[in-house]
Design an enzyme around this catalytic site. Structure first.
Site, mmCIF file in Angstrom:
data_model
loop_
_atom_site.group_PDB
_atom_site.id
_atom_site.type_symbol
_atom_site.label_atom_id
_atom_site.label_comp_id
_atom_site.label_asym_id
_atom_site.label_seq_id
_atom_site.Cartn_x
_atom_site.Cartn_y
_atom_site.Cartn_z
ATOM 1 N N LYS A 169 0.875 -1.167 0.000
ATOM 2 C CA LYS A 169 0.000 0.000 0.000
ATOM 3 C C LYS A 169 0.921 1.228 0.000
ATOM 4 O O LYS A 169 1.483 1.598 1.022
ATOM 5 C CB LYS A 169 -0.879 -0.016 1.250
ATOM 6 N N GLU A 244 9.490 1.108 11.049
ATOM 7 C CA GLU A 244 10.525 2.143 10.992
ATOM 8 C C GLU A 244 9.782 3.458 11.142
ATOM 9 O O GLU A 244 9.101 3.908 10.220
ATOM 10 C CB GLU A 244 11.293 2.058 9.676
ATOM 11 N N CYS A 278 13.390 10.801 7.678
ATOM 12 C CA CYS A 278 13.252 10.360 9.067
ATOM 13 C C CYS A 278 14.577 10.368 9.819
ATOM 14 O O CYS A 278 14.588 10.400 11.049
ATOM 15 C CB CYS A 278 12.624 8.966 9.118
ATOM 16 N N GLU A 378 9.364 16.279 15.872
ATOM 17 C CA GLU A 378 10.022 16.137 14.576
ATOM 18 C C GLU A 378 9.477 17.213 13.629
ATOM 19 O O GLU A 378 8.279 17.306 13.403
ATOM 20 C CB GLU A 378 9.752 14.737 14.015
#
Length: 475
Positions: A169, A244, A278, A378
């Site tokens: 997906k 992750e 990331c 973040e």
């Protein structure tokens, strides 16, 4: 189109998704929007393909992966343009990402032939003990928009190498790159049902994946918040998972470091993909003795970065993915300024002639403190806050984020200090004088709330294997 059971098909509902170029805000095209019915069909195809695929000799599975790698290599220019158009990164960066994607296919093409079992010394003379390595089964993979090619092959390649059929997906923002990756598998004749692609509604497509008992493994790259939800949703069927998730990487510069190298490294780490990675630097800690010089040199380099449409020559900073990403950057900078930080360069939205996308100037903030939002959340944008520190004990305590533990960086010429830092930093990845540590042959993943499991290297294929213990009584 969706790719299910070796065929290009429309979604069951007939609905479509608009794919938007973030540099221009123009609609590129429309693609099929899948739902739970499409997801179920793809899972059924994968389930049917499981037994024959796991029985396929590893050498033959490897050949498919290597052929797909060659196909992607032959179409790299076209694929890179697609990546740039649908998610904004400069085209040369896109080519670098595709190169990494190819590396994963080739690496796991080799690892497919190196899945070894073991024998165990027995405590009884009439018994023989063995451990067999077997594929976990149908795997559902959910991939992000910021690396729309490499994140697919980093999951798909080890799964296929291990003998697991996959349903992918992709992110709704970047389905075109995923379609082109699947063109490669279609063209090289991958058996039906072994790899399936369903773009569309995350709640519907992924919801079916987490509920369906035929899916034995979920792998995801994305935010920690979404990762936690997938873990909860997968609990009822006790699926194997690898996640992750988000990061908040510290970048530590000691006063003995090669300052020019540290500046170049900070630029490379922070501003790749406009800060939308990331593992990019989120907090730059510089020892007091060199903080002023570092800040000056760093701001000079950052100010020279060209902003624009990623298809244009020399562009280093493309657009942010959408208005929400832009708003978050503005919020973090505003909070930092209100709490005493100074902007050395950037700090505002950029106007790019002929493009209406969400561009933001690459920004350097001096005088950042631990109380600022940017120190905790973040950012996922082109903003680099600089902090100062006195001792390594102090910086270790500040650098080890309470929640995140994906990547960290340290620049020093002192070998003993380098060892100390690599052992004390609570992160799954540590770059010592290296701002870009990712490579196909090494494990990638985080600790704490930054993830579960590893991708890459020989470690990555183990995420798709189960250990079966066999005790054979000879009497």
């Amino acid at each position: 189109m969706l790719y299910i059971n070796g065929e290009w098909v429309q979604s069951v509902s007939g609905e479509e998704l608009e794919v938007i170029n973030p540099a221009t805000n123009e609609v590129i095209t429309k693609v099929a929007k899948g739902n739970e019915q499409d997801s179920k069909l793809a899972i059924e195809a994968a389930e049917k393909a499981f037994k024959p695929w796991k029985s396929t000799p590893a050498k033959e599975r490897a050949a498919f992966l290597k052929s797909a790698a060659e196909y992607l290599r032959s179409t790299i220019d076209d694929l890179a343009e697609t990546v740039t158009k649908e998610m904004g990164k400069p085209v040369n960066e896109a080519k670098g990402e595709i190169g990494l994607a190819i590396d994963y296919l080739e690496w796991y093409g080799e690892e497919a032939k190196r899945v070894y079992g073991e024998t165990i010394p027995s405590s009884h003379k009439d018994k023989r003990l063995m451990v067999l390595k077997e594929p976990v089964g149908v795997t559902a993979a959910v991939t992000p928009w910021n690396f729309p090619v490499a994140m697919i092959t980093r999951k798909l390649a080890p799964a296929l190498a291990a003998g697991c059929p996959v349903v992918i997906k992709p992110a709704s923002a970047t389905p075109l790159s995923a379609l082109k990756v699947f063109e490669a598998f279609h063209e090289v004749g991958l058996p039906k049902g072994v790899a399936n692609l369903v773009s569309g509604s995350a709640s519907k497509v992924v919801g079916e994946m987490t509920r369906n008992t035929a899916v034995r493994k979920i792998t995801f790259t994305g935010s920690t918040e979404v990762g936690k939800k997938l873990i909860r949703d997968s609990a009822d069927t006790v699926k194997k998972i690898s996640m992750e998730l988000g990061g908040h990487a510290p970048f530590i510069v000691f006063d003995d470091a090669d300052l020019d190298k540290a500046v170049e490294g900070a630029v490379a780490s922070k501003f790749r993909n406009a800060g939308q990675t990331c593992i990019c630097t989120n907090r730059i800690y510089v020892q007091e003795g060199v903080a002023e010089e570092f800040g000056r040199k760093f701001a000079e380099k950052v100010s020279a970065l060209k902003i624009g449409n990623g298809l244009e020559e020399g562009v280093a900073i493309g657009p942010l993915i959408d208005q929400g990403a832009l708003s978050k950057v503005v919020e973090h900078i505003s909070d930092a300024e209100n709490k005493g930080a100074q902007i050395l360069c950037g700090g505002k939205r950029a106007e790019v002639k002929g493009n209406e996308g969400c561009f933001f100037e690459p920004t350097v903030i001096q005088g950042a403190t631990d109380e600022m939002i940017i120190s905790i959340e973040e950012t996922f944008g082109p903003v680099a806050p600089i902090y100062t520190f006195k001792t390594r004990e102090e910086v270790i305590e500040r650098a080890n984020h309470q929640e995140y533990g994906l990547a960290a960086y340290c620049f020093t010429k002192d070998l003993s200090q380098a060892y100390y830092m690599m052992e004390e930093l609570e992160y799954g990845i540590v770059g010592i004088n290296d701002p870009i540590p990712t490579t196909a042959q090494a494990p990638f993943g985080g600790v704490k709330e930054s993830g579960i499991g590893r991708e890459g290297g020989h470690h990555g294929i183990n995420e798709y294997l189960e250990d079966k213990f066999v005790s054979l009584n000879l009497s």
